[in-house]
Structures are given as C-alpha cells and as structure tokens.
Design a protein around this motif. Structure first.
Motif, PDB file in Angstrom:
ATOM      1  N   LEU A 183       0.850  -1.199   0.000  1.00  0.00           N
ATOM      2  CA  LEU A 183       0.000   0.000   0.000  1.00  0.00           C
ATOM      3  C   LEU A 183       0.883   1.245   0.000  1.00  0.00           C
ATOM      4  O   LEU A 183       1.759   1.388   0.860  1.00  0.00           O
ATOM      5  CB  LEU A 183      -0.904  -0.013   1.229  1.00  0.00           C
ATOM      6  N   VAL A 184       0.628   2.130  -0.954  1.00  0.00           N
ATOM      7  CA  VAL A 184       1.499   3.311  -1.130  1.00  0.00           C
ATOM      8  C   VAL A 184       0.671   4.590  -1.051  1.00  0.00           C
ATOM      9  O   VAL A 184      -0.393   4.696  -1.677  1.00  0.00           O
ATOM     10  CB  VAL A 184       2.184   3.279  -2.520  1.00  0.00           C
ATOM     11  N   ASP A 185       1.183   5.556  -0.292  1.00  0.00           N
ATOM     12  CA  ASP A 185       0.549   6.882  -0.280  1.00  0.00           C
ATOM     13  C   ASP A 185       1.590   7.893   0.174  1.00  0.00           C
ATOM     14  O   ASP A 185       2.739   7.529   0.465  1.00  0.00           O
ATOM     15  CB  ASP A 185      -0.707   6.894   0.625  1.00  0.00           C
ATOM     16  N   ILE A 186       1.206   9.152   0.235  1.00  0.00           N
ATOM     17  CA  ILE A 186       2.143  10.187   0.669  1.00  0.00           C
ATOM     18  C   ILE A 186       2.295  10.089   2.194  1.00  0.00           C
ATOM     19  O   ILE A 186       1.400   9.560   2.885  1.00  0.00           O
ATOM     20  CB  ILE A 186       1.660  11.587   0.227  1.00  0.00           C
ATOM     21  N   PRO A 187       3.425  10.575   2.739  1.00  0.00           N
ATOM     22  CA  PRO A 187       3.714  10.349   4.161  1.00  0.00           C
ATOM     23  C   PRO A 187       2.587  10.771   5.107  1.00  0.00           C
ATOM     24  O   PRO A 187       2.274  10.032   6.065  1.00  0.00           O
ATOM     25  CB  PRO A 187       4.977  11.176   4.397  1.00  0.00           C
ATOM     26  N   GLU A 188       1.940  11.916   4.837  1.00  0.00           N
ATOM     27  CA  GLU A 188       0.897  12.405   5.753  1.00  0.00           C
ATOM     28  C   GLU A 188      -0.260  11.418   5.913  1.00  0.00           C
ATOM     29  O   GLU A 188      -0.979  11.448   6.909  1.00  0.00           O
ATOM     30  CB  GLU A 188       0.301  13.732   5.254  1.00  0.00           C
ATOM     31  N   VAL A 189      -0.455  10.585   4.912  1.00  0.00           N
ATOM     32  CA  VAL A 189      -1.637   9.712   4.908  1.00  0.00           C
ATOM     33  C   VAL A 189      -1.337   8.333   5.527  1.00  0.00           C
ATOM     34  O   VAL A 189      -2.246   7.565   5.828  1.00  0.00           O
ATOM     35  CB  VAL A 189      -2.161   9.583   3.449  1.00  0.00           C
TER      36      VAL A 189
END
Ligand code: NAD
Ligand code: LMR
Length: 328
Positions: free
Chosen positions: A39-45
């Motif tokens: 699962l990949v997302d931007i750090p804040e998420v």
C-alpha cells in the motif's frame, strides 16, 4: 497456492478503500491466489493507512498473505518484484476542474512511478492507471518504465462502458446483460465516444430500436459528463463504481479475457488512432497476446466524435511534452 505481489498507490483514498477488498477477497487475481499487498501513499496519509490495515486484519481475509505500507518515497520497496500495479493515487478532479488542469499536478507522480516500475518491478508487471487524467498519466508512466513493454500499461475506461450500458438498458427497458457490443473510444474525458452505433440490445442494433439523433444529443453527452455529475451530486468523485471497474479491468487483464472490454492502451493505429497516445477501444486477448478488437465500422459522425477525442489526447501529449514529462 499461487501468489501475486500487488502495489496499490493512493491506498488512503476513497477508491482504494473499496478496491482493496476486491483484491484481498480473490475477485481480481483468483480464488486460488494469495496476495502480497503493498500500500502506497504520501507520508501524511500513512497513519490513516495503519487504520485500514487494522481493518484488513479484522476481516479474516484468507487470501491476503501479507500487507505492507510504503510512502511515495519508498517505491524501491513498494514496487520490488511486483506482478501488478494499480496506479490510483493522484490529485482528484474537484468541482469545476477539467482533467487537463490535472496534467501538471500529476505528471511528476506518474513519471516517478514509471521510472520506479522499470527499475524495481518484474519485467512482466502489468499496470492499470486509474488516477486522472488516466490516459495521459498512463502514457507518461509507460514512457519512463525502462525494460517494460508499453503494451503492459492500461488506463481505465471500463467505468464509462458500465455507465453507458446501464443507460442504454434503462432506455430500452431491459436488464443490463441484454446490452452488448458497446465500447468506449478515445479519452476518459468529456470527449470520449460511447459507441452506440455498434451497440446491440438482445442482439438487435440499438439504432434500430432507439432514435439515433436522440442518442447523439442526449445519451453521448450524458456518458461524457457522468463523472462530473457524480462529483456534483456527491461532492467527490466516483469511488465504489470506480473501484468495481478497476477490479474488473484488472481481472480481465490478469485472466486474459477473450471477450472484448473497454480499456485504453498505447495506440497501435487501429481505428485511425494517431501514434504516441493512449486510447480507449475494445480490447481482448488471443493466443496470450492483447490486441484491439478492430472489427467495428463507424459512420462519418462516429468517426468525427472519435477524432475529436484523439485531438484532445494529442493536445494533452503536447502539454506534458511542454511541461517536460515526456520527450518529443
Ligand atoms: P482520493 O483523493 O480519495 O485519494 C487519492 C489518494 O492518492 C490520496 O490518499 C492521496 O494522498 C494519494 N496520493 C497522492 N499522491 C500520491 C503519490 N504520489 N503516491 C501515492 N499516493 C498518492 O481520490 P480517489 O477518489 O481515490 O481517486 C483517485 C484518482 O482516480 C483520481 O485521480 C480520480 O480522478 C481518479 N478516478 C478515475 C476514474 C476512471 O474511470 N479512470 C474514475 C474515478 C476516479
Ligand atoms: C469519473 O469518471 O468518475 C472520474 O474520472 C472522475 C472525473 O473526474 O470525472
């Protein structure tokens, strides 16, 4: 038991919230296949995704063999030896925005992800781009993915096909399964052409049942604007229907569907599509190879509508070249 490694970007988003369950329950890669999910997302998420992983743990998903969380800065881990990539993460279109407004925001994301796929994924990796503008994002990604054949990249237009078949079924007062031979041409945008001219209802041409000029003036714009209509009504873009379409598209790719379905691939010249763009058309697999199903004829009006969508894609291509995301 077979095993597949799958990366999903935009994992904290609304499409992913539904899509993850289709992937994890076996609906995409088969009920005999375990899934190693990245699962990949931007750090804040990422903290939010930890909550999602807790939910996955609590769901007794017997085919989900492992789940890991990665930031968009850790694509070396996220894409390492993967078999399939869902590129969903993008800046979503907000009310009043056109897809071309998104080119600049998303160009860098898909360039970076294309490079990472080329560097870390299996050479056989199949990639489905959902994040908008999906045709051109797909073009950017495949152009930067060294060593991965460009025909292993797809952009999603099956949602448009599903939307179109439902509306035709409603107009004909038949179940949706009675609508066949209905495919989307061109861009996943307001210029797309949902080809009612070849569509059939209970094996009869739709145009022998419904008025052709009415279809041109009401049905076509309705499908072209359906995404915007959902955004207006919901306050955010389609999610469950997009996830259902992404799962079904990936399943058709993975299982090499011999029945045509709408999906956008890099142009092969079929239906007079210009080189160097990612265009939707009916697509199927034969003898282990994917190809455009090229046996439909189009009248002058249909050809003009398809050409308009090609022109939009060429303009998007020019725009991303000017922004430096693509070479001439
Ligand atoms: P969303 O805003 O709910 O989620 C997007 C997620 O992507 C967010 O969690 C965001 O943080 C993440 N993200 C942003 N940049 C990222 C990056 N570089 N790497 C990884 N993740 C990143 O959006 P959504 O509703 O899930 O929609 C996702 C995309 O799909 C949008 O572009 C939307 O327009 C598009 N979409 C396409 C279709 C289609 O038919 N092709 C249909 C519906 C939606
Ligand atoms: C859709 O078709 O629902 C999505 O692509 C969202 C949009 O921007 O229309």
């Amino acid at each position: 038991m077979k095993k597949v490694s799958v990366a999903l970007t935009g994992a904290g988003g609304q499409i992913a919230y539904h899509l993850i369950y289709s992937i994890s329950k076996g609906e995409v890669f088969g009920f005999d296949t375990q899934v190693d999910l990245r699962l990949v997302d931007i750090p804040e998420v990422l903290p939010k995704i930890e909550g999602l992983v807790m939910e996955l743990e609590d769901s007794r998903l017997t085919l989900l063999s492992s789940v890991s969380i990665h930031s968009d800065q850790q694509l070396d881990q996220a894409f390492q030896s993967i078999d399939f990539a869902f590129l969903v993460g993008a800046f979503p279109r907000l009310a009043g925005m056109e897809r071309k407004d998104l080119l600049e925001k998303n160009g860098l994301i898909f360039k970076t992800q294309g490079e990472a796929l080329g560097a870390y994924a299996k050479p056989s990796v199949q990639t489905l781009v959902v994040g908008n503008p999906c045709n051109t994002n797909c073009l950017i990604a495949l152009s930067h993915a060294k060593n991965i054949p460009s025909n292993q990249f797809y952009a999603m237009t099956l949602l448009d096909e599903f939307r179109a078949s439902y509306q035709l079924a409603k107009m004909c007062q038949v179940p949706v399964v009675d609508i066949t031979d209905l495919y989307i041409y061109g861009n996943h945008s307001a210029t797309q052409f949902p080809d009612f001219t070849n569509a059939r209802v209970k094996d009869q041409p739709i145009i022998s049942v419904l008025d052709q000029s009415g279809l041109e003036t009401t049905f076509v714009p309705m499908i072209q604007q359906r995404g915007a209509a959902v955004i207006k009504a919901r306050g955010s873009s389609s999610a469950a229907s997009a996830a259902r379409s992404a799962a079904e598209t990936a399943h058709k790719i993975w299982s090499q569907s011999s029945t045509p379905f709408s999906v956008a691939v890099v142009s092969s010249g079929c239906y007079d599509a210009p080189d160097g763009i990612v265009v939707s058309a009916p697509y199927y697999f034969k003898d282990g190879k994917g190809r455009v199903y090229d046996r439909f004829d189009h009248d002058a009006t249909a050809k003009a509508m398809i050409e308009k969508s090609y022109q939009e894609l060429l303009q998007e291509r020019e725009a991303v070249i000017a922004l430096g995301f693509l070479d001439e």
